[in-house]
Design an enzyme around this catalytic site. Structure first.
Site, PDB file in Angstrom:
ATOM      1  N   GLU A 215       1.048  -0.975   0.099  1.00 41.59           N
ATOM      2  CA  GLU A 215      -0.062   0.082  -0.056  1.00 41.59           C
ATOM      3  C   GLU A 215       0.823   1.148   0.124  1.00 41.59           C
ATOM      4  OE1 GLU A 215      -2.099   2.946   2.873  1.00 41.59           O
ATOM      5  OE2 GLU A 215      -2.780   0.839   3.322  1.00 41.59           O
TER       6      GLU A 215
ATOM      7  N   CYS B 185      -1.877   8.633   3.880  1.00 41.54           N
ATOM      8  CA  CYS B 185      -1.902   8.060   2.431  1.00 41.54           C
ATOM      9  C   CYS B 185      -3.021   8.233   1.713  1.00 41.54           C
ATOM     10  CB  CYS B 185      -1.349   6.580   2.553  1.00 41.54           C
ATOM     11  SG  CYS B 185      -2.669   5.544   3.419  1.00 41.54           S
TER      12      CYS B 185
END
Length: 693
Positions: free
Chosen positions: A255, A294
């Site tokens: 990720e 993020c």
């Protein structure tokens, strides 16, 4: 000076050497040092596999789920001390709530998934697959916990949530974890792990922690292990390319930080509620965690004719954000995680300024509350303007991991979609619009480049969790630059830690292996009616073959009058030319009711408490007057039910304290030619347990 511990092989161990210094993001004070120097990473992995995973694999999904619930409740009791330390990472109380209680909430959510899984050490994946004409050869996919460990290499921005959201999934799947948090904020992770270990809720070896460098841990992983990484795409690629990972085919879930975007629909005007929703969402995403997420919004797309109005509204909203010491109740945005992070953000902003201009904020000054800019890692929110998004690539390629976003224009929906894709793959995107057509076009056009898309408008804004909120039951990940991984996602996430096996054999053998009755398997004929057996006494495959019943035209007429269902096919005077039927046909629900009359036993009380429902009901062949039907009724599956906690403040529900379980029955209703008239129906009953303890 305090040195953080590493919890490995059942003990808290300090690494060798001085280690890396960890600083208070708010005032620059040294908090602790962290080092893993001298640790034997091969032994750490072996301990997790042989001690932790071996124990977890012997537990059922329900046992693991209850373990997660107990852990979540325990951590909630100690949350305040986590908050106290979390301020030192630069996070406000609201930021820390997402990190701490969001992480604990993830434990609760995954714990609840046990109800969708069997009380077994493995799970079925999909339906039985027939492989032969005669029905004697079939297959069933099953999922088994891997025999390795989950190695989690986490980012610095969510030191609690980042760990809990990952271990919740692997622990429920039955796999132990080794957690390596980012060093800069690992002191908070270490505090939480100390509380987890002291609770003794997890079996030994189920969780290990290393604070500092990951050393050569990746050189010792095997194909039974799973690696997850959250962080920059460049670091992720470097780790994923490790020769041992490639050689062993080790699953690697990446990720990566991505250039997520938000789009204002061309239908939205300043007088609409969607306008305010859009501005509020941008401010929240820029300032929450000081933009260190993020999933934060990095790119803002607005129609050309509304650009000035929008950036002025965003600037006005950002100006209301108070910045400073997160322990001060007046502060709404804290510091970046450290001076190194601040320098990196400003360096990235300089790259963005090659094709953009700064329209809000300052690169070198910010007004603070109860803090010193020379000591803390504070930065002003920075809004940039790029007027040529199709000609310049920096805004689509460079990410400043802080309170930084760039606003850009588009002409029409096609341009909005194309601009969103220039991020080359993102974790998430949002579109704010009241237009159903704009929303549909955007989702279908941009969906392949995003892991999640949030459609915001006045209907859902109040209850929406927001642009970037990763939810335990939804996948968290994205394609391309975002890493191509999928964290969480409910049952989908659990499957990442399990091996799918296609088991082939006779239906009877598959039934014995899976403990779920498979079509065409041999049944267990018993003299005792299945409804007279308590939950514990029932065996998978217990089977009843009923007497036959002849269906008459009078039966059909009476059911039509009773139900009010006078569909033409159920009326005997209908002209059946140009229909699918030869003559008057029985109602499907009447056949099901008649079947119940055949398999239900007597009027006396028995362990069956109630009918819980019907699944997979299909009417496959018409039943005409004169046809005879009978039922083959088989115990398919047994599901343990937990007693609900009795709340003294809530009215008592009769029967909620009766020990019980759910029994699924495989029901075949056949006619005199042995042909199913109802293909398959699964009836669920709630059955009392004999053992009341």
């Amino acid at each position: 000076m305090k040195k953080l511990g590493n919890y490995i092989t059942g003990n808290w161990i300090e690494g060798d050497g001085d280690g890396q210094q960890l600083f208070n993001a708010v005032n620059g004070d040294i908090i602790a040092t962290a080092t893993t120097q001298g640790l034997d990473f091969k032994s750490i992995l072996n301990y997790g596999r042989t001690k932790g995973t071996r124990t977890l694999r012997r537990m059922t999904f329900h046992e693991r789920g209850r373990m997660l619930k107990a852990l979540a409740l325990h951590l909630l009791e100690h949350k305040e001390k986590f908050y106290t330390l979390s301020y030192k990472t630069g996070a406000t109380r609201a930021d820390s709530w997402v990190d701490i209680e969001g992480g604990i909430g993830n434990l609760f959510s995954n714990a609840s998934l046990r109800r969708k899984l069997p009380d077994e050490v493995f799970a079925l994946d999909g339906d039985n697959i027939g492989l032969s004409k005669g029905g004697t050869f079939a297959a069933q996919h099953i999922l088994l916990p891997k025999e390795g460990v989950a190695v989690h290499i986490n980012a610095f921005n969510f030191p609690v949530w980042g760990m809990l959201e990952k271990i919740a999934v692997n622990l429920l799947a039955g796999v132990a974890a080794v957690v390596k948090p980012a060093s800069v904020t690992c002191y908070l992770t270490e505090m939480v792990v100390r509380e987890i270990i002291s609770s003794k809720i997890l079996p030994e070896g189920a969780l290990q922690l290393i604070c500092g460098s990951a050393g050569d841990i990746l050189d010792h992983v095997t194909f039974q292990d799973v690696i997850t990484f959250t962080g920059s795409a460049s670091t992720g690629l470097l780790l994923k390319s490790n020769p041992n990972i490639l050689r062993e085919n080790v699953p690697f879930n990446l990720e990566a930080d991505s250039l997520n975007c938000i789009v204002l629909g061309n239908d939205v005007t300043p007088d609409m509620p969607e306008w305010d929703i859009f501005i509020k969402e941008i401010r929240k995403e820029m300032t929450s965690k000081a933009g260190q997420k993020c999933t934060a919004i990095r790119r803002i797309f607005v129609t050309e004719n509304k650009m000035e109005d929008v950036w002025k509204a965003i600037s006005k909203s950002l100006a209301q954000t108070t910045i400073g010491n997160p322990e001060n109740e007046k502060v709404r945005m804290g510091a970046l995680a450290g001076q190194t992070q601040k320098k990196e953000v400003l360096d990235q902003v300089q790259k963005l300024l090659a094709s953009s201009q700064l329209i809000y904020g300052s690169l070198d000054s910010v007004e603070l509350i109860d803090a010193d800019i020379n000591k803390g890692a504070f930065i002003s929110p920075l809004l940039l303007l790029n007027e040529t998004p199709f000609k310049s690539e920096e805004a689509h390629n460079v990410e400043a991991f802080g309170p930084v976003s760039t606003i850009m224009p588009y002409k029409n929906i096609d341009e909005a979609i194309e601009l969103s894709k220039k991020g080359k793959g993102s974790l998430c995107s949002s579109v704010v619009t009241s237009s159903k057509q704009f929303a549909r076009n955007y989702v279908l056009g941009a969906g392949t480049f995003h892991g999640r898309i949030l459609v915001l408008n006045s209907e859902d804004a109040k209850e929406s969790t927001g642009h970037g909120s990763p939810l335990p039951l939804l996948i968290h990940g994205g394609p391309g630059r975002a890493g191509g991984g999928e964290e969480m996602g409910g049952l989908r996430g659990i499957k990442h830690y399990m091996q799918r096996v296609a088991v082939q054999g006779s239906p009877t053998m598959l039934t014995a292996i899976t403990n779920v009755y498979q079509p065409n398997a041999k049944g267990n004929r018993t003299t005792i009616h299945p409804f007279k057996k308590y939950f514990e006494e029932l065996k998978i495959g217990d089977q009843l073959i009923t007497d036959k019943r002849k269906i008459t035209s009078d039966d059909i007429d009476k059911f039509a009058d009773l139900s009010g269902d006078h569909f033409y096919a159920h009326i005997k005077t209908t002209d059946f030319d140009d229909t699918m039927f030869e003559q008057q046909v029985a109602h499907g629900y009447f056949i099901m009711s008649a079947a119940a009359g055949l398999f239900v036993d007597s009027v006396e009380k028995n362990p069956v408490l109630l009918n819980y429902g019907i699944d997979e009901l299909r009417f496959t062949k018409p039943v005409y007057p004169g046809d005879e039907i009978y039922v083959r009724f088989t115990c398919k599956e047994k599901i343990q039910q937990e007693l609900k906690d009795i709340n003294p403040d809530v009215p008592f529900v009769k029967g909620s304290d009766i020990p019980r379980g759910i029994v699924k029955w495989y029901v075949e209703i056949l006619d005199e030619t042995e042909t199913p008239v109802i293909g398959v129906a699964t009836i669920l009953t709630m059955v009392k347990k004999k053992n009341t303890n």
